[in-house]
Design a protein around this motif. Structure first.
Motif, PDB file in Angstrom:
ATOM      1  N   ASP A 193      -0.167  38.304 -44.827  1.00  0.00           N
ATOM      2  CA  ASP A 193      -1.193  39.220 -44.305  1.00  0.00           C
ATOM      3  C   ASP A 193      -2.060  38.584 -43.228  1.00  0.00           C
ATOM      4  O   ASP A 193      -3.162  39.078 -42.945  1.00  0.00           O
ATOM      5  N   CYS A 194      -1.595  37.512 -42.592  1.00  0.00           N
ATOM      6  CA  CYS A 194      -2.448  36.848 -41.602  1.00  0.00           C
ATOM      7  C   CYS A 194      -2.806  37.776 -40.442  1.00  0.00           C
ATOM      8  O   CYS A 194      -3.839  37.609 -39.793  1.00  0.00           O
ATOM      9  N   SER A 213      -0.422  48.111 -38.372  1.00  0.00           N
ATOM     10  CA  SER A 213      -0.129  47.184 -37.277  1.00  0.00           C
ATOM     11  C   SER A 213      -0.329  45.729 -37.685  1.00  0.00           C
ATOM     12  O   SER A 213       0.129  44.828 -36.988  1.00  0.00           O
ATOM     13  N   HIS A 214      -0.985  45.494 -38.817  1.00  0.00           N
ATOM     14  CA  HIS A 214      -1.216  44.103 -39.226  1.00  0.00           C
ATOM     15  C   HIS A 214       0.099  43.370 -39.456  1.00  0.00           C
ATOM     16  O   HIS A 214       0.179  42.159 -39.282  1.00  0.00           O
ATOM     17  N   THR A 271       3.981  38.382 -34.988  1.00  0.00           N
ATOM     18  CA  THR A 271       3.689  37.811 -33.670  1.00  0.00           C
ATOM     19  C   THR A 271       2.951  36.483 -33.796  1.00  0.00           C
ATOM     20  O   THR A 271       3.272  35.499 -33.108  1.00  0.00           O
ATOM     21  N   MET A 272       1.961  36.431 -34.661  1.00  0.00           N
ATOM     22  CA  MET A 272       1.181  35.213 -34.849  1.00  0.00           C
ATOM     23  C   MET A 272       2.060  34.082 -35.390  1.00  0.00           C
ATOM     24  O   MET A 272       1.993  32.938 -34.915  1.00  0.00           O
ATOM     25  N   LEU A 273       2.887  34.398 -36.374  1.00  0.00           N
ATOM     26  CA  LEU A 273       3.714  33.361 -36.985  1.00  0.00           C
ATOM     27  C   LEU A 273       4.830  32.907 -36.057  1.00  0.00           C
ATOM     28  O   LEU A 273       5.230  31.734 -36.080  1.00  0.00           O
ATOM     29  N   GLU A 274       5.329  33.819 -35.235  1.00  0.00           N
ATOM     30  CA  GLU A 274       6.372  33.438 -34.271  1.00  0.00           C
ATOM     31  C   GLU A 274       5.832  32.515 -33.181  1.00  0.00           C
ATOM     32  O   GLU A 274       6.612  31.848 -32.488  1.00  0.00           O
ATOM     33  N   SER A 275       4.525  32.488 -33.011  1.00  0.00           N
ATOM     34  CA  SER A 275       3.940  31.628 -31.972  1.00  0.00           C
ATOM     35  C   SER A 275       3.882  30.166 -32.404  1.00  0.00           C
ATOM     36  O   SER A 275       3.589  29.293 -31.595  1.00  0.00           O
ATOM     37  N   TYR A 310       8.042  50.037 -42.410  1.00  0.00           N
ATOM     38  CA  TYR A 310       7.551  49.613 -41.094  1.00  0.00           C
ATOM     39  C   TYR A 310       7.369  48.099 -41.089  1.00  0.00           C
ATOM     40  O   TYR A 310       7.280  47.478 -42.159  1.00  0.00           O
ATOM     41  N   PRO A 311       7.395  47.461 -39.946  1.00  0.00           N
ATOM     42  CA  PRO A 311       7.325  48.051 -38.599  1.00  0.00           C
ATOM     43  C   PRO A 311       8.683  48.348 -37.959  1.00  0.00           C
ATOM     44  O   PRO A 311       8.738  49.012 -36.944  1.00  0.00           O
TER      45      PRO A 311
END
Length: 319
Positions: free
Chosen positions: A60-61, A197-198, A204-208, A234-235
């Motif tokens: 849930d980050c 959208s979380h 996205t955050m973890l893929e960075s 989803y998503p």
């Protein structure tokens, strides 16, 4: 640290990120113990187990990006503030106008007409009070809002108007009508999309981040915890065949914790029987993995977790 930050951000999900990993590990250990007799559930390697645990901690980050007034929305009318207070002020303006109208008419009539006017005035105020109480009740949110209640919300919106300066305005704006008419919980469609959208933000955050070779799947596992077996989640609308066993385990842990938690703003803590009935329907309707859920029941993982982390009053299965 990240999990604690997410939980600290919202008083209504203050234990979620801490408890989901605990339940995830319980399910994963059960798979490793009993997978020989459970087709489709293969034991996790150490690397797969580590990926799953880290994904559970970070699932849930993305909520760090979700606005607090949406994530913590405890009533249907709440935005940055609870609009019920504003609507209550409008009710008082309408009450004042009803009284003024009554007193003005009282000066124009004589005799028995006084009693008729008073009777109508008393009834008008009673109707207004009932409307105010009804709006207060539906604003709380819940599991289901009947169509009759939705129709009554619109009737109240069209029946009452108030003076705002030199203009007459409806008691409820269209946005307020839509928000009050939400069938489940407190979020309207737009706000629900923001909450949903979380998961995208999580991925996205973890893929960075840069991962060692044995943890490459963490973003995919964490970013799939709201998918469904039938592709209606989803998503990404993934199906069971698209999802790793790790992601399917995390889904069940996330759902069970959310259903049993006692700190959500719009619902009371559910008892174990009701939670298991809901999840059984989820299994039958293609929401969650049937093999993992059957193991969850067979190994009494739900009960072991409940005895450690739920209020004793929630445990009503007689076990």
């Amino acid at each position: 640290m990240i999990a604690k930050s997410i939980d600290a951000k919202s008083k209504y999900t203050s234990n979620h990120c801490m408890r989901v990993p605990i339940l995830t590990i319980m399910i994963a250990n059960a798979i490793n113990r009993s997978s020989k007799g459970t087709p489709g559930l293969t034991p996790f390697t150490k690397d797969q187990f580590d990926e799953l645990v880290i994904a559970a901690w970070l699932h849930d980050c993305g909520k760090l990006i979700v606005p607090e007034h949406v994530m913590d929305k405890s009533t249907k009318l709440e935005t940055v503030c609870d609009r019920l207070e504003v609507i209550n002020e409008r009710f008082e303006v309408i009450r004042r106008d009803i009284k003024i109208h009554y007193l003005e008419q009282l000066q124009r009539v004589k005799g028995n007409d006084h009693a008729k006017l008073e009777k109508k005035y008393v009834q008008d105020i009673a109707d207004l009070d009932q409307a105010k109480e009804f709006i207060r009740e539906v604003n709380r949110g819940g599991e289901f809002l009947p169509d009759d209640d939705k129709q009554r919300i619109r009737q109240i919106a069209s029946k009452y108007s108030y003076h705002d300066g030199n203009k007459m305005k409806p008691l409820l704006t269209e946005d307020e009508v839509i928000s009050l008419s939400v069938s489940r919980g407190t979020l309207n469609d737009e706000e629900r999309e923001i909450i949903q959208s979380h998961v995208k933000h999580t991925k996205t955050m973890l893929e960075s981040l840069t991962y060692p070779a044995n943890l490459q799947n963490v973003p995919e596992i964490a970013g799939s915890h709201h998918e469904r077996m039938d592709g209606k989640g989803y998503p990404s609308g993934k199906t069971r065949s698209d999802l790793t066993l790790q992601a399917r385990v995390l889904m069940i842990a996330d759902i069970f914790e959310a259903l049993t938690c006692a700190d959500r703003p719009y619902k009371k803590a559910k008892k174990l029987k009701e939670v298991l009935a809901i999840m059984e329907d989820m299994k039958n309707n293609g929401h969650i993995d049937p093999d993992i859920y059957d193991l969850f029941i067979r190994e009494k993982i739900y009960l072991n977790y409940a005895r450690q982390y739920l209020d004793p009053g929630q445990i009503d299965t007689g076990e």
